[in-house]
Design a protein around this motif. Structure first.
Motif, PDB file in Angstrom:
ATOM      1  N   SER A 261       0.875  -1.086  -0.397  1.00 30.05           N
ATOM      2  CA  SER A 261      -0.113  -0.346  -0.027  1.00 30.05           C
ATOM      3  C   SER A 261       1.147   1.063  -0.359  1.00 30.05           C
ATOM      4  CB  SER A 261      -0.947  -0.304   1.546  1.00 30.05           C
ATOM      5  OG  SER A 261      -0.227  -0.048   2.130  1.00 30.05           O
ATOM      6  N   TYR A 262       0.559   1.911  -0.483  1.00 25.17           N
ATOM      7  CA  TYR A 262       1.187   3.159  -0.374  1.00 25.17           C
ATOM      8  C   TYR A 262       0.995   4.720   0.630  1.00 25.17           C
ATOM      9  CZ  TYR A 262       1.944   8.153  -1.456  1.00 25.17           C
ATOM     10  OH  TYR A 262       2.703   9.942  -2.198  1.00 25.17           O
TER      11      TYR A 262
ATOM     12  N   CYS B   8       5.682   2.459  -1.848  1.00 23.59           N
ATOM     13  CA  CYS B   8       5.166   1.603  -1.131  1.00 23.59           C
ATOM     14  C   CYS B   8       5.666  -0.075  -0.395  1.00 23.59           C
ATOM     15  CB  CYS B   8       5.079   0.995  -2.451  1.00 23.59           C
ATOM     16  SG  CYS B   8       3.854   1.273  -3.634  1.00 23.59           S
TER      17      CYS B   8
ATOM     18  N   ASN C  45       2.170  -4.246   4.182  1.00 16.85           N
ATOM     19  CA  ASN C  45       1.292  -4.314   4.454  1.00 16.85           C
ATOM     20  C   ASN C  45       1.254  -4.728   5.993  1.00 16.85           C
ATOM     21  OD1 ASN C  45      -0.845  -2.526   5.498  1.00 16.85           O
ATOM     22  ND2 ASN C  45      -2.355  -2.870   4.200  1.00 16.85           N
TER      23      ASN C  45
ATOM     24  N   SER D 295      -1.298   4.443  -5.595  1.00 13.46           N
ATOM     25  CA  SER D 295      -2.249   2.739  -6.184  1.00 13.46           C
ATOM     26  C   SER D 295      -0.240   2.869  -5.936  1.00 13.46           C
ATOM     27  CB  SER D 295      -2.975   1.790  -7.250  1.00 13.46           C
ATOM     28  OG  SER D 295      -1.909   2.622  -7.822  1.00 13.46           O
TER      29      SER D 295
END
Length: 550
Positions: free
Chosen positions: A98-99, A106, A109, A288
């Motif tokens: 995720s950004y 990036c 997670n 994204s």
């Protein structure tokens, strides 16, 4: 005194007539050398009087192209190994990133779990299904049976050439009619097929196939006067191939080695796409994480694919070289009833040694022709308008045709003499032209007839296989698909047999031209057949034809 000075005088003429002296280490006496009229009127002809199979040591030819090929292969493997080592293990887990606005990058997670769709159940179902089981067994049995089928076809063509050809000709028409009518009736009866193919489409396909059958009938009728000659040529080629059965062991081994050689390149291509990084991408104000390949990956794909194409064409030329060298040794053997020992080994040694550069150059030219022709066909499909585009396509097609013309018998001649590619191309053309033989014609009807015979044999096998599958299995309509795949596999194997036989025909043609040029007859049965081939009557007769009647 004249008789004692004759060898020196002949050798002097041979050495001074061409910069490529001496062409060969083995020579045969020619009665045309002793005529002073021939020496004074056509001194350039003497350099060709020594053409025969070169049994002696051969110098290394076309070395720069061998070095270039090895360099391309080393680069392909070198960058491929780098791609394997430098791959990004996170390439398949983009969805777990995720950004992060704070670091503008990036990040993975920690709570994200990669969900992969389980495929074990699907694989288990596929592997246990009757369809895949019957398909695999059918293809394996077909591959095993293709070996005795090829052997049987060779024996039939050797001993009963005329009977096989004339018995197969009606099936060139009967088989397509049978398949066309059978499909039309079966599709009309089947409700599911009738829904997919309406009656209008079925009728159009039926008419189209009948028009195609009409073209086949027209080709047979137009070439009927050459059937007898074709039968004799196929019989000669089958006899010479039967005397060198070791080719059917060496040539498949070479093809298998190409597959083994391709395996690491395919692995490198798979790992090359894993070289890159996960980067953020902005779209409509939202960020994204996406996968971005390294900039060198497309270039490596191009290099690897071109390397595979060049290797494939070089392997084809290598096989042609081995076939030509082996058949030429059989042709020029003094004992008609025996086959030269280690002929295949010596041809393979020459192809991989002194003439390896020639094989690479020939493969490079064929590869370039295929790539350019594919590009031209792609441009034609785009319907590019304009007189300039039309002229460019015409020029490119003319150039490609000229290269195909140049390469027709070059590798066959190089396998016989050991000369370089360009020298072989020039000498082959002059050899055929001097002896009133066509440089582009051997007997094209033989290739078409052999292809038709393979089609008939494979179609009969497919019909029998389909009947057996319907009787012993529960495939239902899938039996047609399995039988069709078995038909395709058998066509590929028997097509390889036809490819070998075509190269034998070309080699015997070049050997016959050498015999004709020297005024000798090494294989009487070959001369009795090949003398009936069309000649170039607009050219003056050769020196050998004026001195010795063949």
């Amino acid at each position: 005194m004249s008789s004692s000075e004759e060898p020196d005088r002949a050798g002097l003429l041979h050495d001074s007539s061409s910069p490529t002296h001496p062409l060969l280490s083995k020579s045969y006496p020619s009665p045309s050398v002793s005529e002073p009229q021939a020496e004074s009127s056509e001194p350039d002809q003497t350099q060709f009087l020594q053409i025969s199979y070169n049994y002696g040591p051969r110098p290394l030819k076309d070395l720069p192209f061998l070095i270039l090929f090895l360099l391309v292969v080393l680069c392909t493997f070198g960058f491929g190994i780098f791609a394997v080592v430098n791959r990004n293990p996170n390439s398949s887990s983009v969805s777990s990133y995720s950004y992060d606005s704070s670091s503008t990058s990036c990040v993975k997670n920690s709570t994200a779990s990669l969900k992969q769709q389980p495929i074990s159940d699907y694989l288990k179902l596929s592997s246990s299904s009757h369809f895949f089981k019957d398909l695999i067994w059918t293809l394996v049995i077909t591959l095993i049976l293709s070996i005795p089928f090829s052997w049987l076809l060779l024996l039939l063509l050797k001993n009963y050439t005329k009977q096989v050809v004339y018995a197969s000709l009606p099936f060139f028409v009967v088989m397509p009619i049978f398949f066309d009518v059978y499909w039309f009736v079966a599709c009309t009866v089947s409700s599911s097929c009738s829904e997919v193919f309406p009656l209008v489409y079925r009728i159009l396909l039926l008419v189209f196939v009948f028009l195609f059958i009409g073209v086949i009938v027209w080709i047979i009728v137009a070439n009927w006067h050459r059937i007898e000659l074709t039968v004799d040529i196929i019989g000669i080629a089958s006899h010479s191939l039967s005397r060198n059965l070791g080719l059917f062991v060496v040539l498949p081994c070479l093809t298998f080695s190409l597959v083994v050689y391709y395996a690491p390149i395919v692995v490198f291509l798979v790992f090359a796409r894993l070289n890159g990084k996960i980067v953020p991408r902005e779209s409509s104000g939202e960020y994204s994480c996406v996968w971005k390949q390294d900039s060198w990956v497309p270039a490596y794909y191009t290099l690897a694919i071109l390397t595979m194409l060049w290797s494939a064409t070089a392997m084809v030329e290598l096989q042609v070289y081995v076939i030509s060298g082996t058949i030429a040794q059989w042709y020029f053997a003094k004992d008609d009833d025996s086959t030269p020992k280690r002929s295949i080994r010596s041809s393979l040694r020459n192809a991989l040694g002194p003439s390896s550069g020639t094989v690479c150059l020939s493969g490079l030219l064929i590869c370039a022709v295929r790539v350019v022709r594919a590009a031209v066909d792609g441009a034609r499909q785009e319907d590019l308008q304009g007189i300039v585009n039309l002229m460019l396509r015409c020029c490119v097609n003319a150039l490609l045709t000229a290269i195909d013309f140049l390469n027709k018998f070059t590798i066959n001649f190089a396998a016989i003499t050991g000369e370089a590619y360009c020298t072989s191309a020039r000498m082959t053309y002059e050899l055929l032209k001097r002896n009133l033989l066509s440089a582009v014609f051997v007997e094209t009807v033989s290739t078409r007839i052999l292809g038709g015979i393979v089609f008939v044999f494979s179609a009969i096998y497919a019909i029998v296989a389909c009947a057996i599958l319907k009787a012993v299995s529960n495939l239902g309509a899938d039996a047609y698909f399995v039988a069709a795949l078995a038909w395709v596999l058998l066509i590929l194997v028997l097509g390889f047999f036809v490819h070998v036989l075509d190269n034998v025909i070309d080699t015997v043609y070049v050997c016959y031209a050498i015999d004709r040029d020297r005024g000798e007859v090494c294989k009487q049965e070959v001369h009795e057949v090949y003398v009936n081939l069309p000649i170039r009557r607009n050219q003056r007769p050769s020196l050998a034809n004026r001195t010795v009647g063949v």
